[in-house]
Structure formats: structure tokens, C-alpha cells
Design an enzyme around this catalytic site. Structure first.
Site, PDB file in Angstrom:
ATOM      1  N   HIS A  35       0.821  -1.215   0.000  1.00  0.00           N
ATOM      2  CA  HIS A  35       0.000   0.000   0.000  1.00  0.00           C
ATOM      3  C   HIS A  35       0.857   1.268   0.000  1.00  0.00           C
ATOM      4  O   HIS A  35       0.365   2.348  -0.331  1.00  0.00           O
ATOM      5  CB  HIS A  35      -0.992   0.000   1.164  1.00  0.00           C
ATOM      6  CG  HIS A  35      -0.389   0.240   2.521  1.00  0.00           C
ATOM      7  ND1 HIS A  35      -0.138  -0.766   3.423  1.00  0.00           N
ATOM      8  CD2 HIS A  35      -0.008   1.383   3.140  1.00  0.00           C
ATOM      9  CE1 HIS A  35       0.368  -0.259   4.532  1.00  0.00           C
ATOM     10  NE2 HIS A  35       0.461   1.057   4.387  1.00  0.00           N
ATOM     11  N   ASP A  47       0.194  -7.677   1.207  1.00  0.00           N
ATOM     12  CA  ASP A  47       0.574  -6.281   1.437  1.00  0.00           C
ATOM     13  C   ASP A  47       2.083  -6.115   1.580  1.00  0.00           C
ATOM     14  O   ASP A  47       2.579  -5.449   2.480  1.00  0.00           O
ATOM     15  CB  ASP A  47      -0.135  -5.695   2.665  1.00  0.00           C
ATOM     16  CG  ASP A  47      -0.066  -4.161   2.686  1.00  0.00           C
ATOM     17  OD1 ASP A  47       0.262  -3.575   1.635  1.00  0.00           O
ATOM     18  OD2 ASP A  47      -0.319  -3.559   3.743  1.00  0.00           O
ATOM     19  N   GLY A  51       3.218   6.272   8.293  1.00  0.00           N
ATOM     20  CA  GLY A  51       4.595   6.516   7.869  1.00  0.00           C
ATOM     21  C   GLY A  51       5.530   5.413   8.310  1.00  0.00           C
ATOM     22  O   GLY A  51       6.602   5.217   7.732  1.00  0.00           O
ATOM     23  N   ASN A  52       5.131   4.664   9.370  1.00  0.00           N
ATOM     24  CA  ASN A  52       5.902   3.496   9.789  1.00  0.00           C
ATOM     25  C   ASN A  52       5.688   2.307   8.858  1.00  0.00           C
ATOM     26  O   ASN A  52       6.447   1.338   8.901  1.00  0.00           O
ATOM     27  CB  ASN A  52       5.523   3.065  11.212  1.00  0.00           C
ATOM     28  CG  ASN A  52       6.322   3.755  12.286  1.00  0.00           C
ATOM     29  OD1 ASN A  52       5.766   4.472  13.119  1.00  0.00           O
ATOM     30  ND2 ASN A  52       7.625   3.553  12.296  1.00  0.00           N
ATOM     31  N   SER A  53       4.646   2.376   8.033  1.00  0.00           N
ATOM     32  CA  SER A  53       4.314   1.250   7.161  1.00  0.00           C
ATOM     33  C   SER A  53       5.512   0.827   6.317  1.00  0.00           C
ATOM     34  O   SER A  53       6.146   1.651   5.659  1.00  0.00           O
ATOM     35  CB  SER A  53       3.158   1.626   6.236  1.00  0.00           C
ATOM     36  OG  SER A  53       1.960   1.756   6.949  1.00  0.00           O
ATOM     37  N   GLY A 101      -7.600 -26.534  -4.670  1.00  0.00           N
ATOM     38  CA  GLY A 101      -8.986 -26.397  -5.092  1.00  0.00           C
ATOM     39  C   GLY A 101      -9.995 -26.538  -3.974  1.00  0.00           C
ATOM     40  O   GLY A 101     -11.029 -27.212  -4.150  1.00  0.00           O
ATOM     41  N   VAL A 102      -9.704 -25.921  -2.829  1.00  0.00           N
ATOM     42  CA  VAL A 102     -10.669 -25.925  -1.726  1.00  0.00           C
ATOM     43  C   VAL A 102     -10.804 -24.512  -1.158  1.00  0.00           C
ATOM     44  O   VAL A 102      -9.904 -23.678  -1.312  1.00  0.00           O
ATOM     45  CB  VAL A 102     -10.262 -26.882  -0.577  1.00  0.00           C
ATOM     46  CG1 VAL A 102     -10.226 -28.312  -1.048  1.00  0.00           C
ATOM     47  CG2 VAL A 102      -8.941 -26.454   0.046  1.00  0.00           C
TER      48      VAL A 102
END
Length: 517
Positions: free
Chosen positions: A142, A186, A257-259, A315-316
Site C-alpha cells: 500500500h 501487502d 509513515g511506519n508502514s 482447489g478448496v
């Protein structure tokens, strides 16, 4: 007869203070004083003895204070902790970077709502850390969302945490390009070139413990080179019961801003990537969350290799069993994981798995929660087999299921790119012309024409804000349908002439502007 008095010699060593009036930081000493009717010879002898006693005591006192201070420095736990933190930050800080992203987006909105949305140039600031010394940097997806230009601020020298060091510090700003993005996790991987960097080691997730001390580093509110301290509040917090993601929860203050910045332990190892906070005020409230180091390592390896996340599947669809679900479906237990969907013809159906089966274990380990199952599958490779133990009614059954590679649209496109025929060296890309076949592979394609960026390549003539998956639609206003047309347009440009490409990125149209060196 002589009389003796016990007391404390004052700091100057000149006066005797009564033992009845204690003065802090004074050392006790006994000094013999003679009576007033003594002779002059005796008085000189007494004064000489007094001077000798005071000199001796002052020497002992000075040596005692010096050795006491040294011992205190060596044994004081707080001082040792402070010195350890200083050494840790000197080691970690040079690997933490500030990331500045520029792009276009909605900057204001009028009273009539969306009809008056104003689109303008935006700047966002996040954090990241060096994961590989050759220039690879991890941050959040992000942070770089909608980026047209990405710049990385690198600390120079060796920060020592002092006032003088902070005031004298310099930064080096360099361009970065996006190698790959995983929006579901992310995480994003960036690359900078031509600089010498120091990488941070990634911790072993199995060794992370609740209550251990951690430090969050980054640029909260754009304040570069900030550090906060706390503990790990929880090692695997599931914020959504039906999400396969778990996070490390910490009370180390984290703010916007720490992201993308690292959460490190006392060994200087990355235990997680700071990602989001739960807050009513918008600021730190002791509820910060970081993507665990185990996930970070797996995603980094795949983004560097493929530019996107490869997810083997069987496929579950899995869901967390709630007490209400267990009661309504009359399940034999009210916790764990239930299989809510089985893809027709998929590996799980072929093996015999059915909707409503309760998952007991995966490869012999208890499968009590959804995140464990998801991470276990993420860490395995296509073609391998996993063993499911399930409960169906009152029967326990076992199945061996072959993992199948989840197809990614860009894998199919990239496989069609020839390193020689599809190279556009000025832009540093491998590109593929969109035809009916390519158009069928790409979801949300606006129009069935253009040139899609299949991969990045070395040798670009400048900072080119393109990434894998971008669709080039126009070049300085002219439609681009073929690689030959794109090459001719590039060749006809004079040096340093501006280039404006209209591209489709993530289903949205935008302009990117740059010039060739």
C-alpha cells in the site's frame, strides 16, 4: 591523656563533623586529637599527624569514588541496557530507509460529491528496509500503490544516535523501481542500483516469543530515522477469523509513515514488517501489527523470482468453525477448520475431499486454525503432495493431494516474451503486443490493444516508471499497437525530450511522465 573522637571529615578534608550529624557522601574516619594543655612540640607532632591522616584519607576517598563509579558503570543493569540499545541501533539504522512515492489521485471533493472530485499530484511517505545488499528493499504494497515515481532516502555514514550525529547526518536520495507486488499479503519489493547497502537478517518465526523486546524503526508522520520500543503482545494475531493472514501484535508505538519499516528484536533481526494499527484516534494506541518474518521471507523469494506471488493450490475453500456454525450444522466440535467449497475437477475433489469435511491435520500436524493451513501451503511447491486428515460425520479419513500451481496472468504473458525480439532497451522492458490471445489472459483489460510490460530488463536509459503488468496505450498522445511503432517513436525523440505514456495499471488509466538520458 589523649582523647579520641569519631566523626566524618567533610569534603574539603578540613573540618571534623560530629557523628551525630550525618552528612551524605562522607566517609567515617577516626582521628586522635590531643588535649589543649599539650606542649608546642606535641602540638607540631599532632598537626603533622593530622595532615598525614587527612592526606591519606583524601587519597583513599578519591580512589574509592573512582573505583565505585567504574564498578557502577559495569554492573548497573540500566546502563548495560542503554549501551546495548545504542549498539543495536548503530547496527540496524543504516539499513532502514524512507520511501517517497509520487502519483496522481483525488485531493479534494466538492459539496456535490464525486462530480467535483479534483485529481492532483500526491506524495506519500513510508518506510522500508534492505533485505539484500545488492539493493533489494522490502516495504508494504500500500506504500507504493498508484506510484508513478519511487525514491528512497538512504542514511549516510554510521548513525550514532547522538545530537551531534543527528544534526550532522546527511541523506542520499536515489530512484527505485518496483520489482514485484503482493497486494493480498501487502508486501512489495523495490530495487535501487549503484549504492552500497547493508542488509538486515530475517528472524526465524518459530523463535519469536510473546513478551520479547522489539523496536519499530521508520518514518512516522514523515519523521525520518525514528525508533520506538515495546514488546511483542501476541505472536500470531488473526484479525479476521476467515482470513488466512496472521500478524505479530506489538505495543511499540506505530504511526502513519511506519508502514513498511522493520520490527526488530534485540539481535537486530527482522521479526516483522510494520503494516497497520487499530486506532480510534488515528495515532498509536498500543495496537500495532506487523507481517510475520516467516511470511516476509517466502514472499520476498517469490517476488524477486517472479515479480508476483506464486500460490500452489488444491482447489478448496476453508473457513473457521464458529460455535454458532457448529451448533447449526451439528458438527462434532465447535472449533477448527471446515471445508466450505471444493472446486469441481480440482486436486482435492479428485483425491476424495468433500464439502463439509472437518480438517483435523495437515501433514501430521494439527490444523486447528486457518492461518496455519494457508501458510503451510504457501511454503510448499507445486507438484508436491500434502496429506489431509479429515472428519466426515463420525469417520476419520486421510487423503494425499497434489498441489497445483495457481495460474497467474503475467506468467502466461511472460512465457510469450522473447529476450531479443521483445526487448525495448531504452525503456528497460520486455514487452508483448496485445492480440486476441493475450487479451483473453488479462483480466479487466480496458481495450483489446496496446503493449503490455512482461518483465523488467537491464539497461534502461534513465528512470523509467514502468512495472510488470503495465499496459502502454499511447505515446505522447499517439496510440501504440505494435512494438515496431513504439521503437520508431523512441528513436525519433531528441535527447531529454519529455515522454508521456498513457498506461493501464491495476485496471485504472493514468499518465506517466519521464525523459530519457
Amino acid at each position: 591523656m589523649p582523647k579520641a573522637y569519631a566523626g566524618y571529615v567533610d569534603q574539603a578534608g578540613a573540618n571534623l563533623v560530629s557523628s551525630n550529624s550525618y552528612v551524605p557522601n562522607r566517609s567515617p574516619v577516626t582521628v586522635k586529637l590531643w588535649a589543649a594543655d599539650e606542649s608546642s612540640q606535641d602540638r607540631e607532632r599532632r598537626n603533622a599527624m593530622k595532615r598525614l591522616a587527612l592526606i591519606t584519607f583524601s587519597t583513599i576517598l578519591a580512589l574509592g569514588l573512582a573505583s565505585g563509579a567504574s564498578a557502577q558503570s559495569e554492573t548497573d543493569p540500566l546502563r548495560r541496557w542503554d549501551e546495548s540499545v545504542d549498539a543495536l541501533l548503530r547496527r540496524v539504522s543504516p539499513s532502514v530507509v524512507q520511501i517517497t512515492v509520487t502519483g496522481y489521485g483525488a485531493v479534494s471533493e466538492g459539496a456535490r460529491g464525486n462530480a467535483d472530485v479534483v485529481i492532483g499530484r500526491q506524495k506519500a511517505i513510508g518506510s522500508g528496509f534492505v533485505i539484500e545488499a545488492s539493493g533489494y528493499i522490502i516495504t508494504n504494497a500500500h506504500v507504493v500503490n498508484g506510484a508513478q515515481r519511487v525514491q528512497v532516502a538512504l542514511p549516510s555514514g554510521s548513525p550514532d544516535g547522538s545530537v551531534a550525529g543527528a544534526l550532522a547526518s546527511r541523506i542520499t536520495v536515489v530512484p527505485a523501481h518496483i520489482i514485484g507486488v503482493s497486494r493480498e499479503i501487502d508486501l512489495a519489493l523495490l530495487k535501487v542500483d549503484g549504492v552500497k547497502l547493508t542488509a538486515l537478517p530475517v528472524a526465524n518465526y518459530r523463535n519469536v516469543r510473546q513478551g520479547e523486546a522489539v523496536f519499530a524503526l521508520g518514518s512516522p508522520q514523515g519523521l525520518r530515522n525514528s525508533v520506538t520500543h515495546g514488546i511483542i503482545s501476541a505472536v500470531a494475531r488473526q484479525t479476521d477469523p476467515d482470513s488466512p493472514m496472521v500478524y505479530i501484535q506489538t505495543d511499540a508505538p506505530i504511526n502513519p509513515g511506519n508502514s513498511g519499516g522493520p520490527l526488530v528484536n534485540v539481535n537486530g533481526e527482522v521479526v516483522g514488517v510494520n503494516t497497520f494499527i487499530l486506532s480510534e484516534s488515528g495515532g498509536a494506541e498500543g495496537l500495532g501489527f506487523a507481517i510475520p518474518c516467516g511470511v516476509v521471507q517466502v514472499v520476498y523469494d517469490q517476488l524477486r523470482k517472479y515479480g508476483h506471488l506464486h500460490r500452489p493450490e488444491i482447489g478448496v475453500q476453508l473457513q473457521t468453525i464458529s460455535p454458532e456454525m457448529a451448533q447449526g450444522l451439528r458438527l462434532p466440535r465447535n472449533y477448527g477448520v471446515i471445508i466450505s467449497d471444493v472446486v469441481p475437477g480440482g486436486p482435492a475433489e479428485v483425491a476424495g475431499v468433500r464439502i463439509g469435511d472437518i480438517l483435523i491435520s495437515v501433514d501430521g500436524r494439527s490444523a486447528d486454525n486457518l492461518p496455519y493451513v494457508a501458510f503451510h501451503m504457501l511454503s510448499r511447491n507445486a507438484g508436491e503432495k500434502i496429506h489431509f486428515e479429515v472428519m466426515r460425520g463420525t469417520m476419520q479419513m486421510g487423503f494425499d493431494i497434489t498441489l497445483k500451481e495457481h495460474p497467474h496472468e503475467m506468467d502466461q504473458v511472460s512465457s510469450l516474451a522473447d529476450p531479443e525480439k521483445n526487448l525495448v532497451p531504452q525503456l528497460g522492458i520486455l514487452a508483448v503486443e496485445i492480440d486476441k490471445n493475450i487479451a483473453s489472459m488479462i483480466e479487466d483489460l480496458r481495450d483489446p490493444y496496446g503493449i503490455i510490460v512482461a518483465a523488467r530488463a537491464a539497461g534502461a536509459a534513465g528512470e523509467i516508471p514502468l512495472t510488470t503488468g503495465d499496459v502502454i496505450r499511447t505515446f505522447n498522445g499517439e496510440p501504440m499497437n505494435t512494438l515496431e511503432r513504439l521503437r520508431v517513436a523512441l528513436k525519433a525523440l531528441p535527447a531529454n525530450a519529455p515522454i508521456v505514456l498513457q498506461i493501464q495499471r491495476e485496471g485504472k488509466l493514468q499518465f506517466v511522465t519521464f525523459s530519457l538520458e
